[in-house]
Design a protein around this motif. Structure first.
Motif, PDB file in Angstrom:
ATOM      1  N   LYS A  29      57.299  -3.471  68.848  1.00  0.00           N
ATOM      2  CA  LYS A  29      57.077  -4.294  67.640  1.00  0.00           C
ATOM      3  C   LYS A  29      55.684  -4.937  67.685  1.00  0.00           C
ATOM      4  CE  LYS A  29      62.018  -4.864  67.177  1.00  0.00           C
ATOM      5  NZ  LYS A  29      63.144  -5.606  66.660  1.00  0.00           N
ATOM      6  N   MET A  30      55.523  -6.162  67.193  1.00  0.00           N
ATOM      7  CA  MET A  30      54.187  -6.784  67.175  1.00  0.00           C
ATOM      8  C   MET A  30      54.036  -7.675  68.410  1.00  0.00           C
ATOM      9  SD  MET A  30      52.286  -8.689  63.996  1.00  0.00           S
ATOM     10  CE  MET A  30      52.801 -10.356  64.353  1.00  0.00           C
ATOM     11  N   ASN A  31      54.067  -7.026  69.565  1.00  0.00           N
ATOM     12  CA  ASN A  31      53.959  -7.748  70.834  1.00  0.00           C
ATOM     13  C   ASN A  31      52.933  -7.061  71.729  1.00  0.00           C
ATOM     14  OD1 ASN A  31      56.230  -9.789  70.721  1.00  0.00           O
ATOM     15  ND2 ASN A  31      57.339  -7.905  70.275  1.00  0.00           N
ATOM     16  N   MET A  32      52.322  -7.843  72.559  1.00  0.00           N
ATOM     17  CA  MET A  32      51.380  -7.405  73.595  1.00  0.00           C
ATOM     18  C   MET A  32      49.983  -7.107  73.048  1.00  0.00           C
ATOM     19  SD  MET A  32      53.417  -5.132  76.340  1.00  0.00           S
ATOM     20  CE  MET A  32      54.905  -4.442  75.613  1.00  0.00           C
ATOM     21  N   LEU A  33      49.015  -7.755  73.704  1.00  0.00           N
ATOM     22  CA  LEU A  33      47.612  -7.408  73.473  1.00  0.00           C
ATOM     23  C   LEU A  33      47.354  -6.093  74.197  1.00  0.00           C
ATOM     24  CD1 LEU A  33      46.044 -10.944  74.033  1.00  0.00           C
ATOM     25  CD2 LEU A  33      46.765  -9.856  71.878  1.00  0.00           C
ATOM     26  N   MET A  85      51.688  -2.615  81.011  1.00  0.00           N
ATOM     27  CA  MET A  85      53.098  -2.209  80.858  1.00  0.00           C
ATOM     28  C   MET A  85      53.224  -0.685  80.943  1.00  0.00           C
ATOM     29  SD  MET A  85      56.209  -3.302  79.975  1.00  0.00           S
ATOM     30  CE  MET A  85      57.672  -2.408  79.476  1.00  0.00           C
ATOM     31  N   ALA A  86      52.306   0.017  80.283  1.00  0.00           N
ATOM     32  CA  ALA A  86      52.345   1.492  80.299  1.00  0.00           C
ATOM     33  C   ALA A  86      52.155   2.006  81.726  1.00  0.00           C
ATOM     34  CB  ALA A  86      51.278   2.061  79.372  1.00  0.00           C
ATOM     35  N   ARG A  87      51.217   1.414  82.467  1.00  0.00           N
ATOM     36  CA  ARG A  87      50.986   1.848  83.864  1.00  0.00           C
ATOM     37  C   ARG A  87      52.241   1.623  84.700  1.00  0.00           C
ATOM     38  NH1 ARG A  87      46.341  -1.219  83.310  1.00  0.00           N
ATOM     39  NH2 ARG A  87      44.690   0.077  82.475  1.00  0.00           N
ATOM     40  N   SER A  88      52.846   0.477  84.480  1.00  0.00           N
ATOM     41  CA  SER A  88      54.039   0.142  85.233  1.00  0.00           C
ATOM     42  C   SER A  88      55.184   1.129  84.925  1.00  0.00           C
ATOM     43  CB  SER A  88      54.399  -1.308  84.894  1.00  0.00           C
ATOM     44  OG  SER A  88      55.709  -1.584  85.133  1.00  0.00           O
ATOM     45  N   LEU A  89      55.317   1.498  83.662  1.00  0.00           N
ATOM     46  CA  LEU A  89      56.385   2.450  83.307  1.00  0.00           C
ATOM     47  C   LEU A  89      56.105   3.837  83.870  1.00  0.00           C
ATOM     48  CD1 LEU A  89      57.180   1.519  79.581  1.00  0.00           C
ATOM     49  CD2 LEU A  89      58.577   1.067  81.598  1.00  0.00           C
ATOM     50  N   VAL A  90      54.851   4.261  83.796  1.00  0.00           N
ATOM     51  CA  VAL A  90      54.492   5.576  84.356  1.00  0.00           C
ATOM     52  C   VAL A  90      54.867   5.598  85.830  1.00  0.00           C
ATOM     53  CG1 VAL A  90      52.541   7.070  84.985  1.00  0.00           C
ATOM     54  CG2 VAL A  90      52.675   6.083  82.682  1.00  0.00           C
ATOM     55  N   ASP A  91      54.546   4.515  86.503  1.00  0.00           N
ATOM     56  CA  ASP A  91      54.830   4.406  87.915  1.00  0.00           C
ATOM     57  C   ASP A  91      56.343   4.456  88.193  1.00  0.00           C
ATOM     58  OD1 ASP A  91      54.100   3.890  90.570  1.00  0.00           O
ATOM     59  OD2 ASP A  91      54.739   1.809  90.320  1.00  0.00           O
ATOM     60  N   ARG A  92      57.081   3.640  87.482  1.00  0.00           N
ATOM     61  CA  ARG A  92      58.520   3.522  87.749  1.00  0.00           C
ATOM     62  C   ARG A  92      59.327   4.731  87.278  1.00  0.00           C
ATOM     63  NH1 ARG A  92      60.846  -1.525  88.433  1.00  0.00           N
ATOM     64  NH2 ARG A  92      62.789  -0.361  88.482  1.00  0.00           N
ATOM     65  N   LEU A  93      58.815   5.424  86.258  1.00  0.00           N
ATOM     66  CA  LEU A  93      59.621   6.502  85.681  1.00  0.00           C
ATOM     67  C   LEU A  93      59.121   7.895  86.065  1.00  0.00           C
ATOM     68  CD1 LEU A  93      60.194   4.975  82.110  1.00  0.00           C
ATOM     69  CD2 LEU A  93      61.768   4.981  84.040  1.00  0.00           C
ATOM     70  N   PRO A 121      54.091   1.272  71.008  1.00  0.00           N
ATOM     71  CA  PRO A 121      53.274   0.052  71.027  1.00  0.00           C
ATOM     72  C   PRO A 121      52.700  -0.233  69.640  1.00  0.00           C
ATOM     73  CG  PRO A 121      52.428   1.762  72.555  1.00  0.00           C
ATOM     74  CD  PRO A 121      53.410   2.409  71.633  1.00  0.00           C
ATOM     75  N   PRO A 122      52.129  -1.415  69.443  1.00  0.00           N
ATOM     76  CA  PRO A 122      51.452  -1.682  68.178  1.00  0.00           C
ATOM     77  C   PRO A 122      50.237  -0.762  68.020  1.00  0.00           C
ATOM     78  CG  PRO A 122      51.586  -3.679  69.538  1.00  0.00           C
ATOM     79  CD  PRO A 122      52.083  -2.551  70.368  1.00  0.00           C
ATOM     80  N   PHE A 123      49.768  -0.597  66.799  1.00  0.00           N
ATOM     81  CA  PHE A 123      48.658   0.326  66.522  1.00  0.00           C
ATOM     82  C   PHE A 123      47.455   0.103  67.432  1.00  0.00           C
ATOM     83  CE2 PHE A 123      50.086   0.590  61.851  1.00  0.00           C
ATOM     84  CZ  PHE A 123      50.881   1.692  62.133  1.00  0.00           C
ATOM     85  N   THR A 124      47.125  -1.183  67.665  1.00  0.00           N
ATOM     86  CA  THR A 124      45.892  -1.484  68.398  1.00  0.00           C
ATOM     87  C   THR A 124      45.937  -1.032  69.848  1.00  0.00           C
ATOM     88  OG1 THR A 124      46.806  -3.674  68.731  1.00  0.00           O
ATOM     89  CG2 THR A 124      45.160  -3.454  66.979  1.00  0.00           C
ATOM     90  N   SER A 152      62.670  -3.832  75.810  1.00  0.00           N
ATOM     91  CA  SER A 152      61.656  -2.823  76.168  1.00  0.00           C
ATOM     92  C   SER A 152      60.319  -3.467  76.515  1.00  0.00           C
ATOM     93  CB  SER A 152      61.459  -1.822  75.021  1.00  0.00           C
ATOM     94  OG  SER A 152      60.757  -2.413  73.937  1.00  0.00           O
ATOM     95  N   LEU A 153      60.264  -4.793  76.434  1.00  0.00           N
ATOM     96  CA  LEU A 153      58.977  -5.476  76.640  1.00  0.00           C
ATOM     97  C   LEU A 153      58.674  -5.768  78.104  1.00  0.00           C
ATOM     98  CD1 LEU A 153      59.117  -7.960  73.609  1.00  0.00           C
ATOM     99  CD2 LEU A 153      57.893  -5.780  73.777  1.00  0.00           C
ATOM    100  N   GLU A 154      59.651  -5.572  78.968  1.00  0.00           N
ATOM    101  CA  GLU A 154      59.445  -5.771  80.405  1.00  0.00           C
ATOM    102  C   GLU A 154      59.959  -4.533  81.130  1.00  0.00           C
ATOM    103  OE1 GLU A 154      58.265  -8.559  81.836  1.00  0.00           O
ATOM    104  OE2 GLU A 154      58.349  -9.973  80.155  1.00  0.00           O
ATOM    105  N   THR A 155      59.206  -4.108  82.123  1.00  0.00           N
ATOM    106  CA  THR A 155      59.643  -2.944  82.912  1.00  0.00           C
ATOM    107  C   THR A 155      61.026  -3.182  83.499  1.00  0.00           C
ATOM    108  OG1 THR A 155      57.348  -2.590  83.500  1.00  0.00           O
ATOM    109  CG2 THR A 155      58.960  -1.408  84.805  1.00  0.00           C
TER     110      THR A 155
END
Ligand code: PGA
Length: 260
Positions: free
Chosen positions: A13-17, A24-32, A44-47, A239-242
């Protein structure tokens, strides 16, 4: 026909700079990295799409847009096209999320145009449907979700549905901490499956994944996804925290062998 893998989507949604989204993406790649038997998508948001897309590029994670406009380009200030989403690595798009419907006036006609566009471009369209609390109390749930789906899919032939997924998200369960009971989820999703079989055929109804969304967390994911017609989850807050998202993915993996 092989049973499709469960699908777990994290809707940020509209969360995370951008920097937080990248972490977060690095952490998920690592864990999954070792996880098999499930498809995992993050929205993630568009930005943040471009940098996150670069990070997950070599992983099994897939990238989704939360929204797009159905035209390819032009004078549509503030909008983003599906070509632009694909350009930064998205091959999935959410369509008709209840927040888009209720806060931004997205109606069934716009949703239908977007579904056509996504399917034409080979993007997996995740069409969201769901009733409000008032509609549920009035006993209108099945009617409402069936109407949303039939309008959203109007004009689509069965050959075009291989890239479709549906998310049943009761509006009263989104972000509220109140999850639908397994019976409520299964009965709505069974109804959608039967509608697909009647409208198209049994092959389509079995190949389209129907996700549940609305306050899914590690503690309830397994019992929800154990239902015969719950093929995965659309997850917001968790989904906002690993640490809260990974257990949901793991619950889907565990169930894969049992349900196939
Ligand atoms: P939630 O959101 O998990 O925070 O309820 C789900 C969604 O809106 O897709």
């Amino acid at each position: 026909m092989t049973t499709p893998l469960p699908l777990v989507i994290g809707n940020w949604k509209m969360n995370m700079l951008a920097s937080q989204a990248c972490d977060m993406a690095r952490s998920l790649v690592d864990r999954l990295s070792e996880v098999e038997g499930v498809e995992v998508v993050i929205a993630p948001p568009f930005t943040s799409l471009y940098p996150v897309g670069q990070i997950i590029n070599c992983s099994r994670l897939r990238l989704a847009g939360q929204h797009f406009y159905f035209a390819s380009q032009g004078a549509y200030t503030g909008e983003v096209s599906l070509e632009m989403l694909r350009d930064v690595g998205c091959d999935v798009a959410l369509i008709g999320h209840s927040e888009r419907r209720s806060l931004f006036g997205e109606d069934d006609a716009a949703i239908n145009k977007k579904v056509h566009r996504a399917i034409q471009m080979g993007i997996t369209a995740v069409v969201c449907v769901g009733e409000t609390l008032e509609q549920r109390k009035a006993g209108a749930t099945l009617n409402i979700i069936e109407t949303q789906l039939s309008k959203g899919l109007a004009g689509l032939s069965s050959e075009r549905l291989s890239k479709l997924a549906i998310a049943y998200e009761p509006v009263w369960a989104i972000g509220t901490g109140v999850t639908a009971t397994v019976d409520q989820a299964e009965s709505a999703q069974d109804h959608l499956r039967k509608w697909l079989a009647n409208r198209y055929n049994s092959e389509v109804s079995e190949s389209v994944r129907i996700l549940y969304g609305g306050s899914v967390k590690g503690a309830n994911a397994s019992e929800l996804m154990r239902q015969p017609n719950v093929d995965g989850a659309l997850v917001g807050g968790a989904s906002l925290e690993t640490e809260s998202f990974v257990p949901i993915v793991e619950a889907a993996v565990e169930l894969t062998s049992q349900k196939s």
